[in-house]
Design an enzyme around this catalytic site. Structure first.
Site, mmCIF file in Angstrom:
data_model
loop_
_atom_site.group_PDB
_atom_site.id
_atom_site.type_symbol
_atom_site.label_atom_id
_atom_site.label_comp_id
_atom_site.label_asym_id
_atom_site.label_seq_id
_atom_site.Cartn_x
_atom_site.Cartn_y
_atom_site.Cartn_z
ATOM 1 N N GLU A 105 3.189 -0.706 -11.997
ATOM 2 C CA GLU A 105 1.977 -0.576 -11.174
ATOM 3 C C GLU A 105 0.915 -1.627 -11.516
ATOM 4 O O GLU A 105 0.088 -1.422 -12.401
ATOM 5 C CB GLU A 105 1.384 0.833 -11.351
ATOM 6 C CG GLU A 105 0.122 1.039 -10.526
ATOM 7 C CD GLU A 105 -0.459 2.452 -10.615
ATOM 8 O OE1 GLU A 105 0.139 3.315 -11.275
ATOM 9 O OE2 GLU A 105 -1.519 2.663 -10.018
ATOM 10 N N LYS A 158 4.802 -0.230 -7.618
ATOM 11 C CA LYS A 158 3.649 0.509 -7.081
ATOM 12 C C LYS A 158 2.447 -0.435 -6.999
ATOM 13 O O LYS A 158 1.632 -0.507 -7.920
ATOM 14 C CB LYS A 158 3.346 1.720 -7.986
ATOM 15 C CG LYS A 158 2.102 2.495 -7.571
ATOM 16 C CD LYS A 158 2.041 3.869 -8.226
ATOM 17 C CE LYS A 158 0.724 4.552 -8.012
ATOM 18 N NZ LYS A 158 0.705 5.951 -8.390
HETATM 19 P P1 13P Z 1 -4.754 6.470 -6.199
HETATM 20 O O1 13P Z 1 -3.786 6.722 -5.062
HETATM 21 O O2 13P Z 1 -5.898 7.418 -6.210
HETATM 22 O O3 13P Z 1 -5.148 5.034 -6.267
HETATM 23 O O4 13P Z 1 -3.985 6.768 -7.534
HETATM 24 C C1 13P Z 1 -2.705 6.307 -7.709
HETATM 25 C C2 13P Z 1 -2.447 6.122 -9.136
HETATM 26 O O5 13P Z 1 -1.488 6.613 -9.659
HETATM 27 C C3 13P Z 1 -3.391 5.302 -9.918
HETATM 28 O O6 13P Z 1 -2.816 4.939 -11.122
#
Ligand code: 13P
Length: 339
Positions: A177, A219
């Site tokens: 991510e 992600k």
């Molecule tokens: P949000 O969808 O609120 O951005 O959160 C996703 C997430 O896992 C952030 O690390």
């Protein structure tokens, strides 16, 4: 065999029409959000709220996985079933946030790198015993005219990749991510330049660390104008720029891209996902949202027993709309119809 574990998990996560719920807020973040709706944050209130989410009608129909915080991984549902088992009973894979937050990178303008590699193999072995099938590690990048710096981009790419490699050795599918933050006055064009540089470096690092790209979940954030940018990008521009950057940087063998919502409204996050799914792409394009799924749910609940059903219905409805969007079948008109 860890390769079999990885394949089994990724095949379920990448199923068309299914997404991921991020419910892995740290205690600090969970407390801020609960207090925001007037609920005192305790181990029990966090447990109750998360049970509300996991037991919503049809959660298993739309969710392939849920990312948990360590506290939740070790808690039980009201009937005594440990949450990981509870989720699996509903056909949902349990995942676990494994990073340990952000620390400042010396000599930068307050940029940060994610920490948590120390002891990670041991923690993963423990989480695996408790039922975790996938993991999450979040890197964040601030945008200004000059940031992120090359140092922030390379440091975060390297730790993301090392984390991903350690996960795969443990038979756990890593969520990779890299989040380019929405906060700022930047244009969508600036966000595109930064997102391309960030993703490019992440994939270079993944390759260098011998990560098998067939067994990762990417992600990313969507490519979007900053929250305070006076010139707001249209939904069509967001979809177009995001796909453009993905095509330039993401290998075709990555099975699934599950976006974060990053502070977009629930409706925006769903529409953007829909607009991207109109075009055939090599990857499954789905969601891994926290706020875009939880905000309306938590507001409706506000800690009251009598609101649980309404809150769950709101949550299930958002799941359904995002599931449709992940298949290119969502229409904004559906926001008005309550079924
Ligand atoms: P949000 O969808 O609120 O951005 O959160 C996703 C997430 O896992 C952030 O690390």
């Amino acid at each position: 065999m860890s390769q079999e574990d990885l394949k089994h998990t990724i095949d379920q996560i990448a199923l068309k029409g299914k997404g991921i719920l991020a419910a892995d807020e740290s205690t600090k973040t969970a407390t801020r959000r609960l207090e925001g709706v007037g609920v005192a944050s305790t181990e029990e209130s966090r447990r109750q709220y998360r049970e509300l989410l996991f037991s919503a009608p049809d959660a298993g129909k739309y969710l392939a996985g849920v990312i948990l915080y360590e506290e939740t991984l070790m808690q039980n549902a009201s009937d005594g079933t440990p949450f990981p088992k509870f989720l699996e009973k509903h056909g949902i894979l349990p995942g676990i946030k494994v990073d340990k937050g952000l620390i400042k990178i010396p000599f930068t303008e307050d940029e940060e790198v994610t920490q948590g590699l120390d002891g990670l193999p041991e923690r993963l072995a423990e989480y695996k015993k408790l039922g975790a099938k996938f993991a999450k590690w979040r890197a964040v990048y601030k945008i200004t005219d000059t940031l992120p710096s090359p140092l922030a981009i390379s440091s975060n790419a390297e730790v993301l990749a090392r984390y991903a490699a350690i996960c795969q050795v443990a038979g756990i599918v890593p969520i990779v991510e890299p989040e380019v933050l929405l906060e700022g006055t930047h244009t969508i064009e600036r966000c595109a330049v930064v997102s391309e540089a960030v993703l490019k470096e992440v994939f270079v690092a993944l390759k260098r660390n011998l990560v098998d790209l067939r067994y990762i979940i990417l992600k990313p954030s969507m490519v979007i104008s900053g929250k305070d940018c006076p010139k707001k990008a249209t939904p069509e521009q967001v979809a177009e720029h995001t796909l453009n950057i993905l095509k330039k940087t993401v290998s075709d063998v990555v099975p699934t891209v599950n976006f974060l919502s990053g502070g977009q409204t629930p409706e925006q996050a769903t529409l953007h996902l829909q607009l991207m799914n109109v075009h055939p792409m090599p990857w499954n394009l789905s969601f891994s949202y926290a706020r875009a799924l939880q905000d309306p749910t938590m507001n409706a609940w506000a800690g009251k027993k009598e609101n649980v059903k309404t809150a769950q219905d709101i949550f299930s409805r958002r799941l359904k709309l995002n599931s449709l969007a992940s298949q290119g079948k969502y229409d904004q008109g559906m926001e008005q119809v309550h079924s």
